[in-house]
Design an enzyme around this catalytic site. Structure first.
Site, PDB file in Angstrom:
ATOM      1  N   CYS A 111       0.795  -1.139  -0.074  1.00  0.00           N
ATOM      2  CA  CYS A 111       0.191   0.028  -0.055  1.00  0.00           C
ATOM      3  C   CYS A 111       0.981   1.154   0.020  1.00  0.00           C
ATOM      4  CB  CYS A 111      -0.962  -0.065   1.133  1.00  0.00           C
ATOM      5  SG  CYS A 111      -1.979   1.432   1.155  1.00  0.00           S
ATOM      6  N   CYS A 158      -0.419   4.243   2.267  1.00  0.00           N
ATOM      7  CA  CYS A 158      -0.271   3.828   3.570  1.00  0.00           C
ATOM      8  C   CYS A 158       1.017   4.370   3.930  1.00  0.00           C
ATOM      9  CB  CYS A 158      -0.626   2.437   4.001  1.00  0.00           C
ATOM     10  SG  CYS A 158      -2.234   1.711   3.257  1.00  0.00           S
ATOM     11  N   ASP A 159       2.145   3.654   3.330  1.00  0.00           N
ATOM     12  CA  ASP A 159       3.676   3.575   3.678  1.00  0.00           C
ATOM     13  C   ASP A 159       4.498   4.308   2.852  1.00  0.00           C
ATOM     14  OD1 ASP A 159       2.820   1.624   5.672  1.00  0.00           O
ATOM     15  OD2 ASP A 159       2.919   0.090   4.221  1.00  0.00           O
TER      16      ASP A 159
END
Ligand code: NDP
Length: 310
Positions: A134, A137-138
């Site tokens: 992701c 997300c990261d």
């Protein structure tokens, strides 16, 4: 046999949010966690984009908090997997792994989706140490660093564009000589100066011990192997919705995502609702999953009220 008001299947942000709302509406929900309690956020480190946490929160901590919040209102959490369902009549039945049959008037499905992985050893070893499924997300953790992403669909194209805003260079690894992504997304990727597309490329190994330091790739046309130094490796080769137990009962799209009536969480079966990633192939964020979990509980409550059950 007891007929419960509401069963929730799945324990990600969608399931727990549905449980919080259903429990507070006096629906006495029973939530089945499934084989991976907490869902995809359990394999995430820091979550920085869930509203309400100015300093971020660890994925497992967020899930623990959501569970406690659901239990505070007396959601019954059961650490079991649902393996089959019978949605023939108005009383819905679900089977647990141990063969127990539970009946309910309303069922909320929040079984999520699982990211597909390449399946190479180094990917597993470096998971959460620079390997992620992701970018949204990261990606932020690798701001200012050179990174790589694998995939040729819309997700890979979108995430490569996202990473290109944070990172000086993004290596996009596409296994064929063309991308599957929509034309507009492909053009965006191809017109972004700091995205380098490596066509016909297969990832042989992700390099590094305690963190990603590079990747070894092979050109599938001429078998040339080369290495690229990168600090993170993102996998964007698709997701599989966890909808297997509902095959034959619920309408699904060609990829197995549950189909809901637009603007609602209602499936094709009265009293059965779907929320979170199992019905969302586009957004797939914790906060959107939580939002649809809330919708599912409200839809279920309205259904039970209109049916004269509560
Ligand atoms: P897709 O299934 O569309 O694409 C997966 C990509 O990964 C393909 O290019 C595939 O290659 C590649 N791939 C699969 N396995 C491997 C492997 N082992 N090694 C290397 N590459 C591999 O998944 P997406 O997640 O991209 O998209 C899913 C759906 O969501 C699509 O319908 C998409 O349109 C939609 N979507 C829409 C968005 C939007 O509209 N903004 C954003 C994101 C997704 P190959 O082509 O060779 O099979």
């Amino acid at each position: 046999m007891d007929i419960h008001h509401c069963i929730i299947i799945g324990s990600g942000p969608a399931g727990y949010t549905a449980a919080i709302y259903a429990a507070r509406a006096n629906m006495h929900p029973i939530l089945f966690t499934g084989a991976e309690p907490g869902g995809q956020l359990m394999i995430t480190t820091e979550v920085e984009n869930f509203p309400g946490y100015p300093n971020g929160i660890h994925g497992p901590q967020l899930m623990d908090d959501l569970q406690k919040q659901a239990e505070r209102f007396e959601t019954q959490v059961r650490y079991e997997k649902i393996t089959g369902v019978d949605f023939t009549g108005p009383i819905h039945k679900v089977w647990t792994e141990s063969g127990e049959v539970i009946s309910a008037h309303a069922v909320i499905i929040s079984t999520g989706a699982s990211a597909k992985w390449l399946g190479i050893d180094s990917e597993k070893r470096l998971m959460n140490k620079g390997v992620s499924a992701c970018a949204v997300c990261d990606g932020f953790f690798f701001k200012g660093k050179e990174v790589a992403i694998v995939g040729g669909g819309d997700t890979a194209a979108e995430e490569a564009s996202y990473l290109a805003k944070l990172c000086p260079k993004v290596h996009l690894l596409v296994r064929k000589d063309h991308m599957r992504a929509s034309k507009i997304m492909q053009e965006r990727v191809q017109n972004t100066a700091n995205i380098q597309i490596h066509w016909n490329s297969e990832t042989v190994e992700i390099l590094g011990e305690d963190g990603v330091t590079g990747i070894r790739i092979r050109d599938v046309k001429n078998s040339t192997v080369s290495e690229i130094p990168v600090s993170a490796f993102f996998v964007a080769i698709g997701h599989s919705p966890n909808s297997q137990p509902f095959h034959g009962w619920l309408d699904m799209d060609d990829q197995g995502y549950l189909v809901t009536k637009p603007g609602t969480t209602q499936t094709n079966v009265a009293g059965v609702f779907a929320c979170g990633d199992v019905q969302d192939r586009i957004y797939r964020q914790a906060v959107t999953a939580a939002g649809t979990g809330c919708m599912a509980a409200l839809d279920a409550e309205r259904y039970l009220t209109n049916s004269g059950i509560i």
